[in-house]
Design an enzyme around this catalytic site. Structure first.
Site, mmCIF file in Angstrom:
data_model
loop_
_atom_site.group_PDB
_atom_site.id
_atom_site.type_symbol
_atom_site.label_atom_id
_atom_site.label_comp_id
_atom_site.label_asym_id
_atom_site.label_seq_id
_atom_site.Cartn_x
_atom_site.Cartn_y
_atom_site.Cartn_z
ATOM 1 N N ARG A 1 -41.757 -6.391 -6.765
ATOM 2 C CA ARG A 1 -41.243 -7.462 -5.885
ATOM 3 C C ARG A 1 -40.063 -6.991 -5.028
ATOM 4 N NH1 ARG A 1 -38.912 -12.994 -8.277
ATOM 5 N NH2 ARG A 1 -37.523 -11.537 -9.308
ATOM 6 N N ARG B 1 -35.078 -10.577 -19.472
ATOM 7 C CA ARG B 1 -35.320 -11.915 -18.919
ATOM 8 C C ARG B 1 -36.537 -12.563 -19.589
ATOM 9 N NH1 ARG B 1 -36.060 -10.097 -13.146
ATOM 10 N NH2 ARG B 1 -36.602 -12.232 -12.599
ATOM 11 N N ARG C 1 -33.278 -24.740 -17.907
ATOM 12 C CA ARG C 1 -33.730 -23.536 -18.594
ATOM 13 C C ARG C 1 -33.298 -23.507 -20.052
ATOM 14 N NH1 ARG C 1 -34.101 -19.808 -13.958
ATOM 15 N NH2 ARG C 1 -34.621 -17.752 -14.668
ATOM 16 N N ARG D 1 -34.054 -6.916 -6.207
ATOM 17 C CA ARG D 1 -32.986 -7.567 -6.963
ATOM 18 C C ARG D 1 -32.535 -6.667 -8.111
ATOM 19 N NH1 ARG D 1 -35.292 -13.606 -8.113
ATOM 20 N NH2 ARG D 1 -34.465 -13.073 -10.161
ATOM 21 N N LYS E 1 -42.781 -19.227 -9.555
ATOM 22 C CA LYS E 1 -42.098 -20.519 -9.341
ATOM 23 C C LYS E 1 -41.540 -20.614 -7.921
ATOM 24 C CE LYS E 1 -39.121 -19.811 -12.697
ATOM 25 N NZ LYS E 1 -39.546 -18.457 -13.084
HETATM 26 P P1 AP5 Z 1 -41.828 -15.383 -7.621
HETATM 27 O O1 AP5 Z 1 -42.330 -16.571 -6.886
HETATM 28 O O2 AP5 Z 1 -40.625 -14.675 -7.070
HETATM 29 O O3 AP5 Z 1 -41.630 -15.729 -9.186
HETATM 30 P P2 AP5 Z 1 -40.517 -16.557 -9.912
HETATM 31 O O4 AP5 Z 1 -41.186 -17.276 -11.035
HETATM 32 O O5 AP5 Z 1 -39.741 -17.393 -8.927
HETATM 33 O O6 AP5 Z 1 -39.645 -15.379 -10.489
HETATM 34 P P3 AP5 Z 1 -38.077 -15.165 -10.558
HETATM 35 O O7 AP5 Z 1 -37.895 -13.751 -11.038
HETATM 36 O O8 AP5 Z 1 -37.388 -15.502 -9.267
HETATM 37 O O9 AP5 Z 1 -37.690 -16.160 -11.651
HETATM 38 P P4 AP5 Z 1 -36.545 -16.061 -12.590
HETATM 39 O O10 AP5 Z 1 -36.728 -17.335 -13.308
HETATM 40 O O11 AP5 Z 1 -36.417 -14.866 -13.434
HETATM 41 O O12 AP5 Z 1 -35.279 -15.886 -11.609
HETATM 42 P P5 AP5 Z 1 -34.224 -16.891 -11.022
HETATM 43 O O13 AP5 Z 1 -33.960 -16.473 -9.651
HETATM 44 O O14 AP5 Z 1 -34.589 -18.302 -11.296
HETATM 45 O O15 AP5 Z 1 -43.042 -14.350 -7.754
HETATM 46 C C1 AP5 Z 1 -42.845 -13.071 -8.371
HETATM 47 C C2 AP5 Z 1 -43.661 -12.020 -7.614
HETATM 48 O O16 AP5 Z 1 -45.048 -12.308 -7.824
HETATM 49 C C3 AP5 Z 1 -43.439 -12.064 -6.086
HETATM 50 O O17 AP5 Z 1 -43.467 -10.746 -5.601
HETATM 51 C C4 AP5 Z 1 -44.629 -12.865 -5.558
HETATM 52 O O18 AP5 Z 1 -44.979 -12.466 -4.252
HETATM 53 C C5 AP5 Z 1 -45.710 -12.545 -6.577
HETATM 54 N N1 AP5 Z 1 -46.650 -13.642 -6.819
HETATM 55 C C6 AP5 Z 1 -46.368 -14.970 -6.864
HETATM 56 N N2 AP5 Z 1 -47.494 -15.681 -7.139
HETATM 57 C C7 AP5 Z 1 -48.485 -14.772 -7.286
HETATM 58 C C8 AP5 Z 1 -49.880 -14.894 -7.587
HETATM 59 N N3 AP5 Z 1 -50.478 -16.075 -7.800
HETATM 60 N N4 AP5 Z 1 -50.621 -13.757 -7.659
HETATM 61 C C9 AP5 Z 1 -50.022 -12.524 -7.461
HETATM 62 N N5 AP5 Z 1 -48.702 -12.345 -7.156
HETATM 63 C C10 AP5 Z 1 -47.946 -13.458 -7.077
HETATM 64 O O19 AP5 Z 1 -32.965 -16.582 -11.970
HETATM 65 C C11 AP5 Z 1 -32.284 -15.353 -11.888
HETATM 66 C C12 AP5 Z 1 -31.107 -15.360 -12.846
HETATM 67 O O20 AP5 Z 1 -30.185 -16.406 -12.477
HETATM 68 C C13 AP5 Z 1 -31.452 -15.660 -14.306
HETATM 69 O O21 AP5 Z 1 -31.877 -14.510 -15.007
HETATM 70 C C14 AP5 Z 1 -30.105 -16.188 -14.808
HETATM 71 O O22 AP5 Z 1 -29.188 -15.146 -15.007
HETATM 72 C C15 AP5 Z 1 -29.608 -17.009 -13.633
HETATM 73 N N6 AP5 Z 1 -30.065 -18.404 -13.709
HETATM 74 C C16 AP5 Z 1 -30.886 -19.043 -12.830
HETATM 75 N N7 AP5 Z 1 -31.085 -20.310 -13.206
HETATM 76 C C17 AP5 Z 1 -30.385 -20.482 -14.349
HETATM 77 C C18 AP5 Z 1 -30.226 -21.581 -15.232
HETATM 78 N N8 AP5 Z 1 -30.840 -22.754 -15.008
HETATM 79 N N9 AP5 Z 1 -29.425 -21.413 -16.323
HETATM 80 C C19 AP5 Z 1 -28.790 -20.246 -16.556
HETATM 81 N N10 AP5 Z 1 -28.923 -19.147 -15.756
HETATM 82 C C20 AP5 Z 1 -29.716 -19.278 -14.667
#
Ligand code: AP5
Length: 219
Positions: A133, A173, A96, A162, A21
């Protein structure tokens, strides 16, 4: 050159942790020339600044749990209102939960969300991606591996892992996504706004699919 012909695009990127994402939101934001708002990035900024919200969110985040709705909803809605550029926004990681989605629908002017793009990736691939990552401490751009320099290719910042990319937190997660976020797929499908994209293709191919799903031409 932006494809966005002054439309007020409100786009949601949905998908499990590690689906890509953040990677795709950054690319789409540049292509469409609209801001990218990532709830996880905003929460991590609050954590590193030591704000009250950051302190409250921290223990949930490191365990892989969702931060309570009331904290996240207020943070995002304030940001959407403040940065309204008239061209819309790409929301990454929000909503979410069903409560977040319903509150967002009520807050946005009609027609609300234009499209929800759900990036689908298998659990095995998610675990592999998140385990490898490294994230920039400054701009939060994700990288696969540390590389030779350990430096961010986008801004030159230092790369680190992270705390929620530890194996136990990754599993939690993914489970939290299945329990609390997957129901949003049906929610947006019933509104006729959902498009599911295969995220196990190259980054460029996924971007092309997302742009195509929005009805624009390729990169
Ligand atoms: P990446 O682009 O980083 O993936 P992502 O989907 O953004 O993953 P995240 O781990 O950041 O999502 P998340 O939803 O768990 O975390 P968030 O920060 O939102 O890609 C992942 C890896 O794959 C990278 O190394 C990339 O290079 C690689 N990659 C990408 N595309 C690829 C491809 N096509 N092929 C191969 N490799 C590829 O949330 C973190 C925490 O914050 C949550 O757990 C929660 O505690 C809190 N939080 C955030 N939002 C909320 C909410 N709305 N409500 C409540 N808590 C929340």
């Amino acid at each position: 050159m932006s494809d966005n012909q002054n439309q007020n695009l409100q786009i949601v990127l949905l998908g499990p942790p590690g689906a890509g994402k953040g990677t795709q939101a950054g690319l789409l934001a540049r292509h469409l020339d609209i801001p990218h708002l990532a709830s996880g990035d905003l929460l991590r900024e609050h954590r590193s600044m030591g704000t009250e919200l950051g302190t409250q969110a921290s223990s949930y985040m490191s365990k892989g749990l969702l931060v309570p709705d009331n904290l996240v909803i207020q943070m995002i809605l304030e940001r959407i209102t403040r940065q309204d550029s008239g061209l819309g926004v790409i929301l990454d990681g929000f909503p979410r939960t069903l409560d977040q989605a319903v509150t967002l629908d009520a807050a946005l002017p009609a027609p609300g969300i234009n499209k929800t793009l759900c990036i689908k990736v298998s659990e095995t691939e998610l675990i592999k991606r998140l385990g490898d990552r490294f994230t920039c401490k400054d701009c939060q751009a994700p990288h696969q591996g540390l590389g030779e320099s350990g430096i961010c290719g986008a801004c030159g910042g230092e790369l680190h892992q992270r705390d929620d990319d530890a194996p136990m937190a990754i599993q939690k997660r993914i489970q939290v996504y299945q329990d609390q976020t997957e129901p949003l797929i049906g929610y947006y499908e019933s509104q006729g706004k959902l498009c599911v994209i295969d995220g196990e293709q190259s980054v460029d191919t996924v971007t092309e699919c997302l742009i195509g799903a929005l009805g624009f031409s390729g990169i």
